[in-house]
Design a protein around this motif. Structure first.
Motif, PDB file in Angstrom:
ATOM      1  N   GLY A 595       0.821  -1.203   0.000  1.00  0.00           N
ATOM      2  CA  GLY A 595       0.000   0.000   0.000  1.00  0.00           C
ATOM      3  C   GLY A 595       0.855   1.252   0.000  1.00  0.00           C
ATOM      4  O   GLY A 595       1.964   1.271   0.549  1.00  0.00           O
ATOM      5  N   LYS A 596       0.330   2.304  -0.611  1.00  0.00           N
ATOM      6  CA  LYS A 596       1.089   3.550  -0.742  1.00  0.00           C
ATOM      7  C   LYS A 596       1.346   4.173   0.619  1.00  0.00           C
ATOM      8  O   LYS A 596       0.444   4.328   1.432  1.00  0.00           O
ATOM      9  CB  LYS A 596       0.323   4.538  -1.627  1.00  0.00           C
ATOM     10  CG  LYS A 596       1.030   5.880  -1.769  1.00  0.00           C
ATOM     11  CD  LYS A 596       0.240   6.845  -2.644  1.00  0.00           C
ATOM     12  CE  LYS A 596       0.958   8.186  -2.736  1.00  0.00           C
ATOM     13  NZ  LYS A 596       0.237   9.152  -3.591  1.00  0.00           N
ATOM     14  N   GLN A 597       2.611   4.512   0.846  1.00  0.00           N
ATOM     15  CA  GLN A 597       2.998   5.209   2.074  1.00  0.00           C
ATOM     16  C   GLN A 597       4.312   5.928   1.795  1.00  0.00           C
ATOM     17  O   GLN A 597       5.342   5.304   1.555  1.00  0.00           O
ATOM     18  CB  GLN A 597       3.177   4.217   3.228  1.00  0.00           C
ATOM     19  CG  GLN A 597       3.432   4.896   4.553  1.00  0.00           C
ATOM     20  CD  GLN A 597       3.558   3.899   5.691  1.00  0.00           C
ATOM     21  OE1 GLN A 597       3.584   2.696   5.468  1.00  0.00           O
ATOM     22  NE2 GLN A 597       3.637   4.401   6.909  1.00  0.00           N
ATOM     23  N   ASP A 598       4.294   7.245   1.840  1.00  0.00           N
ATOM     24  CA  ASP A 598       5.512   8.020   1.567  1.00  0.00           C
ATOM     25  C   ASP A 598       6.409   8.037   2.798  1.00  0.00           C
ATOM     26  O   ASP A 598       6.665   9.084   3.399  1.00  0.00           O
ATOM     27  CB  ASP A 598       5.150   9.450   1.155  1.00  0.00           C
ATOM     28  CG  ASP A 598       4.629   9.524  -0.267  1.00  0.00           C
ATOM     29  OD1 ASP A 598       5.039   8.687  -1.086  1.00  0.00           O
ATOM     30  OD2 ASP A 598       3.804  10.398  -0.546  1.00  0.00           O
ATOM     31  N   ASP A 599       6.888   6.848   3.175  1.00  0.00           N
ATOM     32  CA  ASP A 599       7.733   6.757   4.356  1.00  0.00           C
ATOM     33  C   ASP A 599       9.177   7.079   4.004  1.00  0.00           C
ATOM     34  O   ASP A 599       9.529   7.315   2.843  1.00  0.00           O
ATOM     35  CB  ASP A 599       7.621   5.369   4.990  1.00  0.00           C
ATOM     36  CG  ASP A 599       7.926   4.248   4.001  1.00  0.00           C
ATOM     37  OD1 ASP A 599       8.368   4.551   2.866  1.00  0.00           O
ATOM     38  OD2 ASP A 599       7.737   3.081   4.354  1.00  0.00           O
ATOM     39  N   LEU A 600      10.040   7.083   5.017  1.00  0.00           N
ATOM     40  CA  LEU A 600      11.431   7.468   4.814  1.00  0.00           C
ATOM     41  C   LEU A 600      12.140   6.522   3.861  1.00  0.00           C
ATOM     42  O   LEU A 600      12.941   6.958   3.020  1.00  0.00           O
ATOM     43  CB  LEU A 600      12.161   7.509   6.162  1.00  0.00           C
ATOM     44  CG  LEU A 600      13.640   7.891   6.114  1.00  0.00           C
ATOM     45  CD1 LEU A 600      13.833   9.279   5.526  1.00  0.00           C
ATOM     46  CD2 LEU A 600      14.273   7.808   7.511  1.00  0.00           C
ATOM     47  N   ALA A 601      11.869   5.218   3.967  1.00  0.00           N
ATOM     48  CA  ALA A 601      12.553   4.244   3.108  1.00  0.00           C
ATOM     49  C   ALA A 601      12.266   4.512   1.637  1.00  0.00           C
ATOM     50  O   ALA A 601      13.175   4.466   0.789  1.00  0.00           O
ATOM     51  CB  ALA A 601      12.124   2.831   3.490  1.00  0.00           C
ATOM     52  N   TYR A 602      11.008   4.807   1.327  1.00  0.00           N
ATOM     53  CA  TYR A 602      10.660   5.082  -0.068  1.00  0.00           C
ATOM     54  C   TYR A 602      11.287   6.385  -0.543  1.00  0.00           C
ATOM     55  O   TYR A 602      11.879   6.453  -1.633  1.00  0.00           O
ATOM     56  CB  TYR A 602       9.136   5.147  -0.220  1.00  0.00           C
ATOM     57  CG  TYR A 602       8.709   5.493  -1.631  1.00  0.00           C
ATOM     58  CD1 TYR A 602       8.718   4.530  -2.629  1.00  0.00           C
ATOM     59  CD2 TYR A 602       8.331   6.791  -1.970  1.00  0.00           C
ATOM     60  CE1 TYR A 602       8.359   4.839  -3.931  1.00  0.00           C
ATOM     61  CE2 TYR A 602       7.968   7.116  -3.261  1.00  0.00           C
ATOM     62  CZ  TYR A 602       7.980   6.131  -4.235  1.00  0.00           C
ATOM     63  OH  TYR A 602       7.636   6.455  -5.530  1.00  0.00           O
ATOM     64  N   ARG A 603      11.175   7.436   0.258  1.00  0.00           N
ATOM     65  CA  ARG A 603      11.740   8.719  -0.149  1.00  0.00           C
ATOM     66  C   ARG A 603      13.253   8.646  -0.274  1.00  0.00           C
ATOM     67  O   ARG A 603      13.858   9.293  -1.129  1.00  0.00           O
ATOM     68  CB  ARG A 603      11.335   9.804   0.859  1.00  0.00           C
ATOM     69  CG  ARG A 603       9.859  10.170   0.765  1.00  0.00           C
ATOM     70  CD  ARG A 603       9.490  11.319   1.687  1.00  0.00           C
ATOM     71  NE  ARG A 603       9.306  10.892   3.055  1.00  0.00           N
ATOM     72  CZ  ARG A 603      10.080  11.225   4.066  1.00  0.00           C
ATOM     73  NH1 ARG A 603      11.131  12.004   3.853  1.00  0.00           N
ATOM     74  NH2 ARG A 603       9.839  10.803   5.287  1.00  0.00           N
ATOM     75  N   LEU A 604      13.878   7.820   0.568  1.00  0.00           N
ATOM     76  CA  LEU A 604      15.324   7.655   0.506  1.00  0.00           C
ATOM     77  C   LEU A 604      15.736   6.963  -0.791  1.00  0.00           C
ATOM     78  O   LEU A 604      16.685   7.387  -1.466  1.00  0.00           O
ATOM     79  CB  LEU A 604      15.787   6.841   1.715  1.00  0.00           C
ATOM     80  CG  LEU A 604      17.253   6.924   2.123  1.00  0.00           C
ATOM     81  CD1 LEU A 604      17.675   8.348   2.390  1.00  0.00           C
ATOM     82  CD2 LEU A 604      17.497   6.045   3.347  1.00  0.00           C
ATOM     83  N   ALA A 605      15.024   5.903  -1.153  1.00  0.00           N
ATOM     84  CA  ALA A 605      15.333   5.198  -2.401  1.00  0.00           C
ATOM     85  C   ALA A 605      15.131   6.110  -3.607  1.00  0.00           C
ATOM     86  O   ALA A 605      15.941   6.114  -4.548  1.00  0.00           O
ATOM     87  CB  ALA A 605      14.461   3.952  -2.521  1.00  0.00           C
ATOM     88  N   ARG A 606      14.058   6.878  -3.601  1.00  0.00           N
ATOM     89  CA  ARG A 606      13.783   7.799  -4.705  1.00  0.00           C
ATOM     90  C   ARG A 606      14.853   8.872  -4.798  1.00  0.00           C
ATOM     91  O   ARG A 606      15.366   9.171  -5.885  1.00  0.00           O
ATOM     92  CB  ARG A 606      12.407   8.436  -4.489  1.00  0.00           C
ATOM     93  CG  ARG A 606      12.011   9.454  -5.556  1.00  0.00           C
ATOM     94  CD  ARG A 606      10.597   9.957  -5.319  1.00  0.00           C
ATOM     95  NE  ARG A 606      10.466  10.664  -4.052  1.00  0.00           N
ATOM     96  CZ  ARG A 606       9.291  11.003  -3.511  1.00  0.00           C
ATOM     97  NH1 ARG A 606       8.168  10.697  -4.129  1.00  0.00           N
ATOM     98  NH2 ARG A 606       9.244  11.653  -2.372  1.00  0.00           N
ATOM     99  N   ARG A 607      15.233   9.465  -3.660  1.00  0.00           N
ATOM    100  CA  ARG A 607      16.227  10.533  -3.688  1.00  0.00           C
ATOM    101  C   ARG A 607      17.601  10.013  -4.078  1.00  0.00           C
ATOM    102  O   ARG A 607      18.352  10.675  -4.793  1.00  0.00           O
ATOM    103  CB  ARG A 607      16.272  11.201  -2.300  1.00  0.00           C
ATOM    104  CG  ARG A 607      17.127  12.436  -2.214  1.00  0.00           C
ATOM    105  CD  ARG A 607      16.749  13.516  -3.188  1.00  0.00           C
ATOM    106  NE  ARG A 607      15.318  13.722  -3.275  1.00  0.00           N
ATOM    107  CZ  ARG A 607      14.677  13.991  -4.396  1.00  0.00           C
ATOM    108  NH1 ARG A 607      15.328  14.097  -5.532  1.00  0.00           N
ATOM    109  NH2 ARG A 607      13.370  14.160  -4.410  1.00  0.00           N
TER     110      ARG A 607
END
Length: 766
Positions: A595-607
């Motif tokens: 499920g969608k969740q803009d957590d730190l792990a996702y934002r870190l991978a994207r950045r």
């Protein structure tokens, strides 16, 4: 004739005879001009320098000792160069470290100056240690660089007094450190009074860069046959690097001020603006279909023109938002809202044609429209971020070392010739030693400008050194001409003091973007200042000769001493970019499953993926500054890889932007497992590319994955489950990049050569 009351009111409002009206007409433009001046990012910096220089001049004139101004000026300059963005508490701590480093460096120069055979190894060792300390954190790198500069300033100051301490050992160090402390005090007070102004300016800069990215992205939708898409993608990738840099800067500014102030409403407002900018960046980076195929299919329709206009208007809206943040003005995006409605109408018309051949393309265009519609919603939220609900995960990644052991580990990992920082830490001290020897051979008086020029010009890579070398020489020549004219036309000491202050402010206002002007200004400051304690005209020729010698030494050092040719590590930087994109894909798949969740792990991978893409763009830009023999072989292939890498990142961003549009089901398990196999394929290419080994043949694996992604969703009918088809289409595009990436990577390793370089893994940030 009868005049309506409204007409009378209009006349009275415009009447020049009303004193209050006249004052209002004058005060409003003045107030607006002052407000615009306040929003300039260099205004506060320059004004602090002006206050510090003015205070130093006032003290020297009050004491009737104009010679005091020179060491105070030098200390102020070094302190201003050591300044890093922080909260006022953090700036106090940084100032304490800076003053200790400055005092130790200045005293060491005083002690060793009369003993050249001790001074030379001490200079080299201190330069090496200070450069290596810079790998711990950026603020330490800034302080270390300023400490080296102050060391040379100490030598120049001693030299101006005949090379002796005049029986007062502590006088020169205390004056230098006193000037540094004076500017540091101004900086701390200013930061305490206006702590959020830099954050506001960084957010405005971020939205300006996002706006430019959107405008460049819009050019890809230009409905023309034979469009040079590759060159526009290169421009887009370069602009993406600037957006990433602006995101990182904004994040660091907010993070440093959030420590202990999580409850601050205004800081939380900027944090929400930052997260909105991150989401806009992901959405504008998204690619939903090859643009050439869209242009060919819909050449005779207006849908691509509508896409282009919408992106262009949204880019301009982002720029207006940045301006509105600074000026506290109303912000509207009515034009982009109208452009979005026009795009929707165009899509409705195309769907009404019921052309079966258009179905896959229309799905992608529909997904693009949904993505841009969400982007438009984000612009609305940015208009009033306080109305946005609290972010689910508002944590930010802390890049600073957590302990002395962590700091030492960062230094230890860079104690290898594979580290660009280590090579620079060997190269610069060697260049300084050579310069020190040359100044004693040529002329021991007025010779320390050689070391200063070498210190400013010698950069970690050839491209930057070459650029600064040319600008330093040109700026010095210009500054000597201007300085000679200034001290000739204005011989009065007070006028020359004022010229020195103006020149110092000009230096700091231009040193990052207009280095020629900055160098000319600092040269003028030197002539105007030193002319008041001696003969400034005698300094003109030595300053020019020393600049040429120092620049020549720096150029030879960066060319011959462990040169950091970018082509030698291009394969590793490219491999890192691909590896980070693979991590990003895995995190996206995990988000679809859980499920969608803009957590730190996702934002870190994207950045991290965007940071690696920006690092690749930077390496290629540096390659263009290198001699042809070292760049001609790999530069073209590197830019082709950059285009493929950025295209992949666009497809990944589109996949990430559509998180949450479908509810995970058991039928999706095979699709998500196949997506992870694609990530493994990218990892295999990255591993071979990093080690310059033959790229594995993934054609059979790619074909098998293609079959999975081309399957119709189990629950699909002709007009349902479009969202799931869009996800599969994006995964299909990403899978196709395996072949393009394999080909691009293969051309980078076709000429294997020995190399000891290691890539700099992009700093984690969010």
């Amino acid at each position: 004739m009868r005049v309506s009351p409204a007409g009378v009111t209009g006349r009275l409002w415009a009447s020049p005879a009303t004193p209050s009206s006249r004052r209002s007409d004058i005060s409003e433009p003045l107030s607006h001009s002052l407000r615009r001046l306040w929003t300039l990012d260099k205004f506060a910096y320059s004004f602090r320098v002006f206050l510090a220089f003015s205070g130093a001049i006032a003290l020297s004139w009050f004491q009737d000792q104009i010679a005091l101004a020179i060491p105070l000026f030098l200390g102020i300059i070094a302190s201003a160069l050591a300044e890093t963005d922080d909260s006022w508490e953090g700036r106090i701590r940084a100032l304490g470290v800076t003053l200790i480093c400055f005092f130790v460096a200045s005293v060491s120069v005083e002690l060793l100056f009369p003993w050249p055979w001790l001074f030379a190894p001490g200079l080299a060792l201190s330069a090496f240690v200070l450069i290596m300390l810079g790998v711990i954190e950026q603020r330490y790198a800034t302080i270390a660089s300023a400490t080296l500069i102050l060391s040379v300033y100490s030598m120049i100051n001693i030299e101006q007094h005949g090379g002796t301490t005049d029986g007062d050992f502590w006088r020169h160090p205390l004056l230098l450190v006193g000037g540094a402390a004076w500017y540091g005090a101004i900086s701390v007070i200013w930061c305490a009074l206006f702590s959020r102004q830099p954050v506001k300016q960084s957010m405005a800069q971020l939205y300006r860069e996002l706006g430019e990215y959107l405008i460049i992205k819009a050019t890809l939708f230009e409905p023309l046959r034979g469009l040079d898409v590759e060159s526009r993608r290169v421009a887009l990738a370069r602009q993406n690097g600037r957006v990433v840099s602006a995101l990182n800067q904004a994040k660091e500014m907010i993070f440093r001020r959030l420590e202990g102030q999580r409850g601050s409403r205004k800081l939380n407002r900027y944090l929400r603006l930052y997260f909105i900018a991150q989401d806009i960046h992901e959405r504008v980076s998204a690619s939903h279909y090859p643009y050439s195929a869209l242009a060919e299919t819909f050449f005779h329709h207006d849908v691509l023109f509508r896409c282009q206009r919408l992106l262009d208007q949204q880019g301009r809206a982002c720029k207006r938002l940045g301006k509105a943040l600074l000026l506290r003005q109303p912000f509207d995006h009515d034009l982009s809202e109208q452009a979005l409605e026009d795009l929707r109408a165009s899509l409705v018309y195309l769907r009404a044609q019921r052309n079966p051949a258009w179905t896959p393309l229309l799905r992608s265009l529909q997904a693009l429209a949904r993505n841009l519609s969400t982007l438009e919603d984000q612009l609305s939220r940015a208009h009033n971020p306080d109305a946005v609900a609290e972010h689910q995960d508002a944590s930010l990644f802390d890049r600073s070392p957590r302990s002395l052991r962590d700091a030492w580990e960062r230094v230890r990992l860079n104690l290898t010739t594979g580290s660009p920082t280590f090579r620079h830490a060997l190269r610069l001290p060697t260049a300084l030693l050579v310069g020190y020897g040359v100044l004693h051979l040529v002329h021991p008086t007025q010779g320390y400008w050689i070391l200063l020029t070498t210190l400013f010009v010698c950069r970690p890579n050839f491209g930057a050194t070459r650029r600064f070398l040319r600008q330093r020489i040109a700026g010095t020549v210009l500054g000597l001409v201007v300085g000679w004219a200034a001290i000739s036309l204005f011989p009065h000491p007070l006028m020359q003091s004022l010229i020195a202050v103006v020149a110092g402010v000009t230096f700091f206002a231009n040193r990052e973007k207009h280095y020629v002007i900055a160098t000319a200004a600092i040269t003028t400051l030197v002539l105007a200042s030193f002319n008041q304690i001696g003969d400034g005209f005698d300094l003109i020729v030595p300053r020019l000769v020393d600049t040429l010698i120092g620049a020549f030494i720096a150029g030879l050092a960066v060319f011959f001493i462990l040169p950091d040719w970018q082509g030698r590590r291009l394969n590793k930087v490219a491999a890192t970019a691909l590896s980070r994109s693979s991590d990003y894909l895995r995190e996206i798949v995990h988000q679809y499953e859980s499920g969608k969740q803009d957590d730190l792990a996702y934002r870190l991978a994207r950045r991290n993926a965007h940071n690696a893409d920006a690092a690749l763009s930077t390496v290629l830009a540096n390659m263009l500054q290198e001699p042809g023999h070292y760049r001609k072989r790999d530069a073209d292939e590197g830019f082709r890889f950059l285009v493929v890498s950025h295209t992949l990142l666009g497809y990944l961003s589109a996949l990430g932007a559509h998180r949450g549009v479908v509810t995970p089901s058991e039928s999706d398990t095979e699709t998500y497992a196949a997506a992870r196999r694609v990530a493994e394929g990218f990892d295999a290419i990255a591993a071979s590319l990093a080690s310059r080994q033959p790229i594995p043949d993934l054609k059979s694996e790619q074909a098998a994955l293609m079959a999975i992604f081309e399957q119709e969703p189990a629950s699909a009918t002709d007009d349902t489950d479009d969202e799931r088809r869009v996800i599969q289409t994006q995964l299909l595009h990403i899978n196709r990049q395996l072949g393009a990436m394999r080909e691009a990577a293969g051309k980078l390793v076709v000429h294997p050569e020995p190399t000891v370089d290691v890539s700099n893994t992009p700093a984690k940030t969010s």
